[in-house]
Scaffold this motif. Structure first.
Motif, PDB file in Angstrom:
ATOM      1  N   ALA A  55       0.839  -1.200   0.000  1.00  0.00           N
ATOM      2  CA  ALA A  55       0.000   0.000   0.000  1.00  0.00           C
ATOM      3  C   ALA A  55       0.868   1.240   0.000  1.00  0.00           C
ATOM      4  N   LEU A  61      -1.247  -2.000   4.670  1.00  0.00           N
ATOM      5  CA  LEU A  61      -2.042  -0.771   4.621  1.00  0.00           C
ATOM      6  C   LEU A  61      -2.090  -0.101   5.985  1.00  0.00           C
ATOM      7  N   ALA A  62      -2.282  -0.881   7.028  1.00  0.00           N
ATOM      8  CA  ALA A  62      -2.332  -0.317   8.375  1.00  0.00           C
ATOM      9  C   ALA A  62      -1.023   0.390   8.724  1.00  0.00           C
ATOM     10  N   ALA A 111      -3.763  -6.068   4.489  1.00  0.00           N
ATOM     11  CA  ALA A 111      -4.285  -5.303   5.628  1.00  0.00           C
ATOM     12  C   ALA A 111      -3.150  -4.813   6.520  1.00  0.00           C
ATOM     13  N   ALA A 136     -10.706   2.905   2.625  1.00  0.00           N
ATOM     14  CA  ALA A 136      -9.833   3.495   3.643  1.00  0.00           C
ATOM     15  C   ALA A 136      -9.896   5.015   3.602  1.00  0.00           C
ATOM     16  N   ALA A 155      -8.010  -0.950   7.635  1.00  0.00           N
ATOM     17  CA  ALA A 155      -7.329  -1.740   6.613  1.00  0.00           C
ATOM     18  C   ALA A 155      -8.061  -3.060   6.366  1.00  0.00           C
ATOM     19  N   THR A 189     -11.077  -2.423   4.343  1.00  0.00           N
ATOM     20  CA  THR A 189     -10.701  -2.156   2.958  1.00  0.00           C
ATOM     21  C   THR A 189     -10.473  -3.451   2.199  1.00  0.00           C
TER      22      THR A 189
END
Length: 295
Positions: free
Chosen positions: A198, A280-281, A277, A230, A251, A254
């Motif tokens: 991400a 992204l987090a 996830a 997100a 995340a 998403t």
């Protein structure tokens, strides 16, 4: 293996290259850095009767700050993008993404335009283009047009470029003020294509409330994806509201909203979603922290 025979052409201008594409039609392919096309030709995964080498067309290379955006010519190498001060100041997400692209040999030869036009689902620059609402400049013998990043990627290794069009440049809007950026991806080895990843851009106002957000996702679909779930969850929230496990929950939501996350030898859809996830987090948390630290 060796590539099947082809005719090699080296135009000296964009117009000449566009005229060649119009003449040869579907039997022609544009060659820039060749870091994706040449291996595919060598393994005979694809074939074209005519290769049009645009690598020495001078007007296609360069980086300029233009009306609040950084315009990067299509044949500008990854290495030049990664070391350019203007890019680092105005579009730091590109600077952060560059070291994740292959190895230094690939970054030296590969081009920004080639990476975007190849439209690989795990392409870093493509994800950045989506997150920042970049515009692609295309040219053909019929004229020039601008294609928003949101309309550019249409399928696996497919774009909205017509068969006679050349990607000549990409324009990335500059984010100023209290903005933070981050890139996180996971690959088996450094230089491999990302299993999932991400890129995140976040802007906060004077009250530490998220006023703007852009998210691009890698390796989680047949194209690079925009993380709109997100983005919608973050805008309007304060940085303090997004502490703890909030970024991870956003995340995960998403990932749940993405249809048909691919499965392959690298892992199942569930595994890829879990990795996505986490990446992204981390990107959201890092971007939020960087934005909130600015005056």
């Amino acid at each position: 293996m060796k590539a099947a025979p082809f005719a090699y052409h080296r135009p000296e201008s964009v117009k000449e290259a566009a005229d060649m594409l119009a003449e040869f039609g579907d039997d022609a392919k544009v060659l820039a850095g060749g870091q994706s096309l040449v291996p595919m030709l060598a393994m005979r995964l694809t074939h074209f009767d005519n290769l049009i080498d645009i690598s020495r067309v001078g007007e296609l290379c360069g980086i300029d700050l233009d009306d609040g955006a950084v315009r990067i010519g299509a044949t500008t190498s990854h290495a030049l993008v990664g070391m350019d001060d203007e890019v680092a100041d105005s579009v730091p997400l590109l600077t952060m993404a560059t070291p994740h692209i292959g190895h230094f040999q690939i970054r030296t030869r590969g081009t920004l335009g080639g990476a975007i036009a190849h439209a690989d689902p795990a392409a870093e620059y493509a994800a950045v283009a989506l997150a920042l609402d970049a515009d692609m400049e295309a040219h053909s013998s019929r004229g020039a047009r601008t294609i928003p990043a949101a309309e550019f990627f249409t399928g696996l290794w497919e774009t909205s470029l017509a068969s006679d069009e050349i990607l000549t440049a990409a324009r990335f809007p500059a984010w100023d003020g209290r903005s933070g950026f981050a890139v996180h991806e996971f690959a088996r080895r450094h230089g491999d294509f990302a299993i999932a990843g991400a890129v995140a851009a976040v802007q906060v106002d004077a009250d530490d409330r998220v006023s703007r957000c852009g998210v691009g996702l890698l390796g989680l679909g047949s194209t690079p994806l925009r993380g709109t779930t997100a983005e919608d969850a973050l805008v309007g929230q304060t940085v303090s509201d997004l502490g703890g496990d909030a970024a991870l929950e956003i995340a995960r939501s998403t990932m749940a909203a993405i249809e048909d996350i691919p499965a392959d030898l690298q892992g199942s859809s569930a595994y890829r979603a879990r990795v996505g996830a986490t990446m992204l987090a981390r990107a959201l948390s890092e971007a939020l922290a960087a934005a909130s630290e600015k005056e």
